[in-house]
Design an enzyme around this catalytic site. Structure first.
Site, PDB file in Angstrom:
ATOM      1  N   GLU A 124       0.853  -1.181   0.000  1.00 24.17           N
ATOM      2  CA  GLU A 124       0.000   0.000   0.000  1.00 24.17           C
ATOM      3  C   GLU A 124       0.893   1.236   0.000  1.00 24.17           C
ATOM      4  OE1 GLU A 124      -2.830   0.392   3.200  1.00 24.17           O
ATOM      5  OE2 GLU A 124      -3.858   2.023   2.201  1.00 24.17           O
ATOM      6  N   GLY A 264       2.613   2.445  10.943  1.00 20.39           N
ATOM      7  CA  GLY A 264       2.348   1.639  12.132  1.00 20.39           C
ATOM      8  C   GLY A 264       2.208   0.162  11.813  1.00 20.39           C
ATOM      9  N   ALA A 265       1.361  -0.157  10.837  1.00 20.82           N
ATOM     10  CA  ALA A 265       1.142  -1.551  10.471  1.00 20.82           C
ATOM     11  C   ALA A 265       0.339  -1.601   9.182  1.00 20.82           C
ATOM     12  CB  ALA A 265       0.379  -2.286  11.577  1.00 20.82           C
ATOM     13  N   MET A 266       0.222  -2.816   8.618  1.00 22.43           N
ATOM     14  CA  MET A 266      -0.438  -2.958   7.318  1.00 22.43           C
ATOM     15  C   MET A 266      -1.307  -4.203   7.282  1.00 22.43           C
ATOM     16  SD  MET A 266      -0.935  -1.742   4.351  1.00 22.43           S
ATOM     17  CE  MET A 266      -2.137  -2.569   3.317  1.00 22.43           C
ATOM     18  N   GLU A 267      -2.529  -4.013   6.767  1.00 27.63           N
ATOM     19  CA  GLU A 267      -3.587  -5.018   6.872  1.00 27.63           C
ATOM     20  C   GLU A 267      -3.599  -6.066   5.762  1.00 27.63           C
ATOM     21  OE1 GLU A 267      -4.058  -1.715   6.109  1.00 27.63           O
ATOM     22  OE2 GLU A 267      -5.686  -1.444   4.662  1.00 27.63           O
ATOM     23  N   ASN A 268      -2.486  -6.402   5.123  1.00 34.09           N
ATOM     24  CA  ASN A 268      -2.456  -7.402   4.056  1.00 34.09           C
ATOM     25  C   ASN A 268      -3.317  -8.619   4.411  1.00 34.09           C
ATOM     26  OD1 ASN A 268      -0.076  -5.835   3.116  1.00 34.09           O
ATOM     27  ND2 ASN A 268       0.852  -6.808   4.905  1.00 34.09           N
ATOM     28  N   HIS A 300      -7.071  -2.352  14.876  1.00 32.46           N
ATOM     29  CA  HIS A 300      -7.243  -1.612  13.620  1.00 32.46           C
ATOM     30  C   HIS A 300      -6.952  -2.506  12.410  1.00 32.46           C
ATOM     31  CE1 HIS A 300      -7.021   2.139  11.128  1.00 32.46           C
ATOM     32  NE2 HIS A 300      -6.216   1.380  10.407  1.00 32.46           N
ATOM     33  N   GLU A 301      -5.798  -3.142  12.411  1.00 37.89           N
ATOM     34  CA  GLU A 301      -5.429  -3.967  11.249  1.00 37.89           C
ATOM     35  C   GLU A 301      -6.359  -5.164  11.125  1.00 37.89           C
ATOM     36  OE1 GLU A 301      -3.562  -2.348   9.408  1.00 37.89           O
ATOM     37  OE2 GLU A 301      -2.795  -1.000  10.949  1.00 37.89           O
ATOM     38  N   GLU A 323     -10.135   3.848   6.022  1.00 39.48           N
ATOM     39  CA  GLU A 323      -9.349   4.303   7.171  1.00 39.48           C
ATOM     40  C   GLU A 323     -10.193   5.013   8.225  1.00 39.48           C
ATOM     41  OE1 GLU A 323      -6.755   3.011   7.747  1.00 39.48           O
ATOM     42  OE2 GLU A 323      -5.912   2.406   5.824  1.00 39.48           O
TER      43      GLU A 323
HETATM   44  N1  TRP Z   1      -3.280   0.808   5.681  1.00 43.96           N
HETATM   45  C1  TRP Z   1      -2.319   1.001   6.736  1.00 43.96           C
HETATM   46  C2  TRP Z   1      -3.128   1.233   7.987  1.00 43.96           C
HETATM   47  O1  TRP Z   1      -3.822   2.159   8.131  1.00 43.96           O
HETATM   48  C3  TRP Z   1      -1.421   2.166   6.487  1.00 43.96           C
HETATM   49  C4  TRP Z   1      -0.061   1.880   5.937  1.00 43.96           C
HETATM   50  C5  TRP Z   1       0.821   1.006   6.405  1.00 43.96           C
HETATM   51  C6  TRP Z   1       0.593   2.525   4.876  1.00 43.96           C
HETATM   52  N2  TRP Z   1       1.989   1.098   5.699  1.00 43.96           N
HETATM   53  C7  TRP Z   1       1.874   2.010   4.763  1.00 43.96           C
HETATM   54  C8  TRP Z   1       0.232   3.525   3.999  1.00 43.96           C
HETATM   55  C9  TRP Z   1       2.784   2.470   3.825  1.00 43.96           C
HETATM   56  C10 TRP Z   1       1.125   3.977   3.047  1.00 43.96           C
HETATM   57  C11 TRP Z   1       2.403   3.449   2.964  1.00 43.96           C
HETATM   58  O2  TRP Z   1      -3.176   0.465   8.857  1.00 43.96           O
HETATM   59 ZN    ZN Z   2      -5.771   1.567   8.454  1.00 48.21          ZN
END
Ligand code: TRP
Ligand code: ZN
Length: 882
Positions: A124, A264-268, A300-301, A323
Site C-alpha cells: 500500500e 504503524g502496520a499494514m492489513e495485508n 485496527h489492522e 481508514e
Molecule cells: N493501511 C495502513 C493502515 O492504516 C497504512 C499503511 C501502512 C501505509 N503502511 C503504509 C500507507 C505504507 C502507506 C504506505 O493500517
Molecule cells: Zn488503516
C-alpha cells in the site's frame, strides 16, 4: 526539478482490463530476487475496445514477457520508467512476465525490501508495481497464488496471503512454500515475508464454531514480548463478532513484526505486517501508552479484514472509506475494553492538536481529497482521524442500532467490491430512511467548521435560547463553503449541578432523545439556528458539544466561574475535561500576552483553586483528573495565536507550571504519595489510571527547585519495576537538570533493545533544556541511530522538529536549517519519511515575521534541491504557496 503532476478524483475511469488470477513465483534473494508473474487478463466488458493494456511498474529489471505462451517481440510493447504498454492486447490472454528486483537496495521500504536479513513487502498504496508489472489499482481484484522459493537456512519461514497449501525441498539447499488466497483482492493487499522468525501461537474459536489460528511472528529474541499482541488479536476478534457480527474468514491470522517500517502496520489479507513498536511489549520495556497502542493497532489492522479488504476502495481518493471507518472501529474497541471517557478525551486532544492544524494550514484537504500528486502524502490526520469523526457522526445521528443497520446493509450490498465513500453514506441513509445528502459536505469541504454560540435567558418566561451560527473557513482551492449538517449534543445544568429536562419550543430540530430527555442532539443544517428551551426552573449553564459530537471549533462566552462550575459538575466526561482545557487555554494565552508586554506571569488564585479541588477529588477517576491537570500542548496553543514567538510561549507555559507546582505543593505531594503504593506492576485500567495521575503529580513537583524533589525523581527512576514509571522519572530528570547519570544508565541497560532506545532518543530530542539541538546533532552519530530506520528518524529527528517547538523555533534559525538538511538527506533514502518530516514547516505563517523569513528561506532551499522526490515536492510546494 522534475515536473510533478496532479491526479484528479473526477478523472476516474473504470479499468480497461481486469485480472482474474495471478500466479506469482518468487526466487528470493537479498540482492537479486526473480519474480515470475502469470496473469489471466481480460477486457472489462462494456468498455470501449482497442484500448491498450497499460501496466504499472517501477524500478524493475525486465527479463521476459510472453503472451499466451509465445515470447512477445520488443516491437509489441513499450516501456518507460513507470509503465509497460501493450497496444494490441487480445480480449482475453495470459501474460507471463519475469522481472528482477534488488530488495537490499530498497531503502524506500516500499515493494520488497530487506530488514535485519529478513525480507518483507509493503504494497500500500503503490508498492506492488515495484515488485512486478501490474494493474496496480484497488479496483482490480484478483485471486492470488504465491510460490516462495528460498535458501532454507537463510529463510526458514516463508509466508504469504491466505492458506499454505504445499511445501517441499529443492536443489542447492532451497525449499518452497505455496500459498493460495481464496479471496479476491487488490494488489495493495499482497504480502510476503521470508526469514528467520519464530511465532507465538494461540487459537480463537468464532461464534459459529470455527477455529482460527493466531500466529505472531518475531525475531527469535523477542518471543517473550508477544503476549500482549496475541491477547489483543483475540479480544479484537471477539469484539468484532459481538459488536458488528463480523467473523474472521481464513483459517490463520498472521502478524509479522519488523523494525523497518514506514508506518504503524499494514492489513495485508491474512498476513498483517507490523512495526515492532505495535507488537513487542513487556512491562519493563513498554509504557502503559505502548500497551494501549498495541491494542489499538492490532484491532485496527484486524478490523480492516472487513472494512478495507472484504470491501475495499474503488480508488485512492476513497481512502477514508476504509481508514476513517476502521479508526472509528478501533476507537470503539478501545472504549469498550478500557475507559470510554479517557479514550474519547485522548482522541479529541490528538485530533485538535494535529488534524485541526493540518486543516488550518497549507496541506488542508477534504476527508475525500479531490487531487493529489503523491498518494502517500494522503495518509493524513484528516483522512484517518477526521474521517473517523465523520463516521462517528453517523452513529450520533442514527443511534447505535441505526449505525449497525447501516453497516449490515453496507456489507450486504458491497462484500467483494471496490466502492466509494458515497456508497457507504448511501447504505447508512437507506438502512435508516435518513436524509444524509447535506452530510456529503463532510467528505468534500476541507477546513474545521466553527460554531459561534450565544445565549439569552428570559427570566420572566423561564426560557433559555441558544443562537448557533456556523461557518467553515476558506482552505486552499476552496474559498466558499456551504453550511454543513452538524450534530450538536447539549445539556443544560442547574446551579446544583443537575442536568435539566430539555423541552424545545420547536421540537422539529432535535434527534436522539425525546422531549424531556436530559441530553439531546440538535441537528444544525443552516448557517444560523435558534433553539429555545422552555419550562426551565432557573438560568442554566449550557454544556455544549458533549462527547465532542462533531469535529468543530466552538466559541461560547463562558465566564471563568462557569468554566470552574462545569469542571466540577458536568456529567459528560468530555465536556468536563473540556471546561478545564478551555480555562487553561484562556489562562495560558492571557499570560503569554502578558509576557509579550514584558510583565510577569501570574496564575490567578481561582485557577489554582480549581486545580486544587481536582487534586483533592478522590472520587473522580484518577485518569480524568490527570487529563484535566495536563496543560494544553504548546503546538495546540500556537494554533490559537498569531505572530507567535514559540520560545516566549514555552517560557510562559513553564512559568505557569512552576507557579501551579508552588501553590499546590502539599496536594501534589500527598496525592503522589498516596498513588505511589508500591503495588507490583500490572497493566490494568485501574493501575494505568493511578500511574497517569501519579506521574502528572511528579511532573509538576519536578518544577520545584528543592533537593528533596531531585531525590524523589532519582528514587522513582531507580526503584521502578516498569517502563512507565521509569520513563516518567527520566523525562522529568532530563527536563530538570539533564539527568545525565540516568540517561547513561538507561542506555547501558537497553543498548540492545531498539524500541527502548527509541524512547531514549525521543526524550533527549524533546528536552526543554538549553543545548538540545547540539545534543540531537551529536546523537545522529550514536551507534544505535540509523537514518535509514524510520523509527529512529521519528524518535530523534521528527521528535525534535515536530514535538519540541521551543527548540525547533529557536530565534537563530538553526532548528529550521537542521530540519531542511535532514529532509534533503532523507529524501534520497526514503521519500515517504522525508515528506512526513517536511510537514514541520507547514505552520510557517503562524510565527512572527523574523521566523517566517527564516522558515521560508529553508523551504526555498529544499524546493531548489535537484531531483527532489514527488512526495517531498508536494509538501514543500504547498507550504510555499501558503
Ligand atoms: N493501511 C495502513 C493502515 O492504516 C497504512 C499503511 C501502512 C501505509 N503502511 C503504509 C500507507 C505504507 C502507506 C504506505 O493500517
Ligand atoms: Zn488503516
Amino acid at each position: 526539478m522534475t515536473a510533478h503532476q496532479a491526479i484528479h478524483r473526477l478523472d476516474y475511469t473504470a479499468p480497461a482490463f481486469l485480472i482474474d488470477r495471478v500466479d506469482l513465483t518468487f526466487e528470493l534473494d537479498e540482492t537479486d530476487t526473480r519474480v515470475s508473474s502469470r496473469l489471466v487478463i481480460k477486457k472489462n466488458k462494456g468498455l470501449q475496445s482497442n484500448t491498450p493494456l497499460i501496466l504499472a511498474g517501477e524500478a524493475l529489471q525486465l527479463e521476459s514477457i510472453k503472451l499466451d505462451g509465445a515470447p512477445l517481440p520488443a516491437s509489441a510493447y513499450q516501456r518507460d520508467d513507470a509503465t509497460l504498454t501493450i497496444p494490441d492486447m487480445p480480449d482475453e490472454a495470459i501474460l507471463e512476465i519475469v522481472t528482477r528486483i534488488n530488495p537490499a537496495s530498497n531503502t524506500a521500504l516500499s515493494g520488497l525490501y530487506a530488514s535485519n536479513g529478513n525480507l518483507f513487502t509493503q504494497c500500500e498504496a503503490e508498492g506492488f508495481r515495484r515488485i512486478s508489472y501490474y494493474l496496480d489499482r484497488p479496483d482490480v481484484m484478483a485471486k492470488f497464488t504465491t510460490t516462495l522459493i528460498a535458501d532454507k537456512q537463510k529463510y526458514p519461514v516463508l509466508l504469504s496471503n491466505g492458506n499454505r497449501v504445499g511445501s517441499g525441498q529443492m536443489d542447492r539447499g532451497r525449499h518452497w512454500v505455496k500459498w493460495v488466497d481464496p479471496f479476491r483482492k487488490p494488489s495493495y493487499l499482497f504480502a510476503l515475508v521470508a526469514g528467520k522468525l519464530v511465532a507465538q501461537c494461540d487459537t480463537h474459536v468464532t461464534g459459529s464454531g470455527r477455529s482460527v489460528a493466531i500466529e505472531v511472528y518475531v525475531e527469535p529474541g523477542n518471543l517473550d514480548k508477544c503476549a500482549h499482541a496475541v491477547a489483543a488479536a483475540k479480544k479484537a476478534m471477539q469484539w468484532d463478532e459481538e459488536r458488528f457480527g463480523l467473523e474472521y474468514d481464513l483459517d490463520t491470522y498472521m502478524i509479522v513484526a519488523t523494525s523497518d517500517f514506514n508506518m504503524g502496520a499494514m492489513e495485508n489479507k491474512g498476513l498483517n505486517i507490523f512495526n515492532t513498536k505495535y507488537v513487542l511489549a513487556r512491562p519493563d520495556t513498554a509504557t502503559d501508552a505502548d500497551f494501549d497502542g498495541i491494542d489499538s493497532v492490532v484491532a485496527h489492522e484486524y478490523f480492516h479484514n472487513w472494512t478495507g479488504n472484504r470491501v475495499t476502495c474503488r480508488d485512492w481518493f476513497q481512502l477514508s472509506l476504509k481508514e476513517g471507518l476502521t479508526v472509528y472501529r478501533d476507537q470503539e474497541f478501545s472504549s469498550d475494553i478500557g475507559s470510554r471517557a479517557v479514550q474519547r478525551i485522548q482522541n479529541v486532544r490528538a485530533l485538535r492538536e494535529y488534524q485541526f492544524a493540518e486543516d488550518a494550514g497549507p496541506q488542508a484537504h477534504p476527508v475525500r481529497p479531490d487531487e493529489y500528486q503523491e498518494i502517500n502524502n494522503f495518509y493524513t490526520w484528516t483522512v484517518y482521524e477526521k474521517g473517523s469523526e465523520v463516521v462517528r457522526m453517523y452513529a450520533t445521528l442514527l443511534g447505535r442500532e441505526g449505525f449497525r443497520r447501516g453497516m449490515d446493509l453496507y456489507f450486504k450490498r458491497h462484500d467483494g467490491q471496490a466502492v466509494t465513500c458515497d456508497d457507504f453514506r448511501a447504505a447508512m441513509a437507506d438502512a435508516n430512511h435518513a436524509d444524509l445528502d447535506q452530510f456529503a459536505l463532510w467528505y468534500s469541504q476541507a477546513g474545521t467548521p466553527h460554531l459561534d454560540i450565544a445565549s439569552h435567558w428570559d427570566d420572566a418566561a423561564q426560557r433559555f435560547t441558544l443562537t448557533v451560527r456556523q461557518s467553515v473557513p476558506p482552505t486552499p482551492g476552496q474559498a466558499e463553503k456551504l453550511p454543513m449538517h452538524i450534530p450538536l449534543a447539549v445539556a443544560l445544568i442547574d446551579r446544583r449541578g443537575q442536568t435539566l429536562p430539555l423541552h424545545l419550543a420547536d421540537e422539529s430540530c432535535a434527534t436522539d432523545g425525546a422531549a424531556g430527555a436530559h441530553h439531546r442532539v440538535l441537528e444544525l443544517r443552516e448557517a444560523e439556528h435558534r433553539f429555545t428551551f422552555v419550562n426551565l426552573p432557573c438560568h442554566p449553564v449550557p454544556s455544549l458539544l458533549r462527547d465532542f459530537s462533531a469535529p468543530v471549533t466552538l466559541a461560547y462566552p463562558y465566564s471563568d466561574d462557569e468554566l470552574v462550575f462545569l469542571m466540577a459538575h458536568d456529567d459528560d466526561a468530555f465536556a468536563r475535561w473540556e471546561a478545564a482545557n478551555s480555562y487553561a487555554v484562556r489562562l495560558l494565552c492571557q499570560q503569554y500576552a502578558a509576557v509579550l508586554r514584558g510583565e510577569k506571569v501570574v496564575v490567578p488564585e481561582q485557577f489554582c483553586e480549581a486545580f486544587r479541588a481536582l487534586l483533592e477529588n478522590t472520587a473522580l477517576d484518577p485518569a480524568l483528573v490527570a487529563l484535566m491537570l495536563d496543560l494544553p500542548r504548546e503546538n495546540y496553543l500556537l494554533e490559537q495565536l498569531d505572530d507567535v514567538d514559540p520560545v516566549k510561549l514555552a517560557q510562559t507555559c513553564q512559568s505557569v507550571r512552576q507557579q501551579l507546582a508552588r501553590s499546590l505543593r502539599p496536594q501534589l505531594w500527598l496525592r503522589y504519595q498516596q498513588l505511589n503504593d508500591g503495588q507490583p506492576y500490572h497493566y490494568s485500567g485501574e493501575q494505568v489510571a493511578r500511574r497517569s495521575l501519579k506521574n502528572i503529580c511528579l511532573d509538576y513537583l519536578a518544577e520545584l527547585d528543592e533537593s528533596m524533589i531531585g531525590e524523589l525523581l532519582a528514587q522513582q527512576y531507580r526503584k521502578a519495576d516498569n517502563m512507565t514509571d521509569r520513563l516518567a522519572a527520566l523525562r522529568a530528570l532530563v527536563n530538570r537538570d539533564g539527568g545525565e547519570a540516568q540517561l547513561a544508565d538507561f542506555a547501558g541497560t537497553w543498548a540492545a533493545d531498539a524500541l527502548v532506545m527509541d524512547k531514549w532518543f525521543a526524550l533527549q530530542a524533546t528536552s526543554r533544556r538549553p543545548g538540545t539541538l547540539t545534543r540531537v546533532q551529536t546523537l545522529l552519530g550514536h551507534p544505535a541511530f540509523s537514518i535509514r530506520n524510520p523509527n529512529k528518524v521519528r524518535s530523534l529527528i521528527n521528535a525534535f522538529c515536530l514535538q519540541n517547538p521551543a527548540h525547533f523555533h529557536a530565534a537563530d534559525g538553526y532548528g529550521y536549517a537542521f530540519a531542511a538538511d535532514r529532509i534533503i538527506e532523507l529524501d534520497a533514502i526514503n521519500p515517504q519519511i522525508a515528506a512526513r518530516l517536511a510537514t514541520c514547516f507547514n505552520r510557517w505563517t503562524k510565527v512572527d515575521t523574523h521566523r517566517r523569513v527564516l522558515m521560508r528561506t529553508e523551504l526555498e532551499r529544499i524546493a531548489a534541491h535537484p531531483d527532489l522526490s514527488g512526495d517531498t515536492n508536494e509538501i514543500i510546494s504547498k507550504a510555499l504557496a501558503a
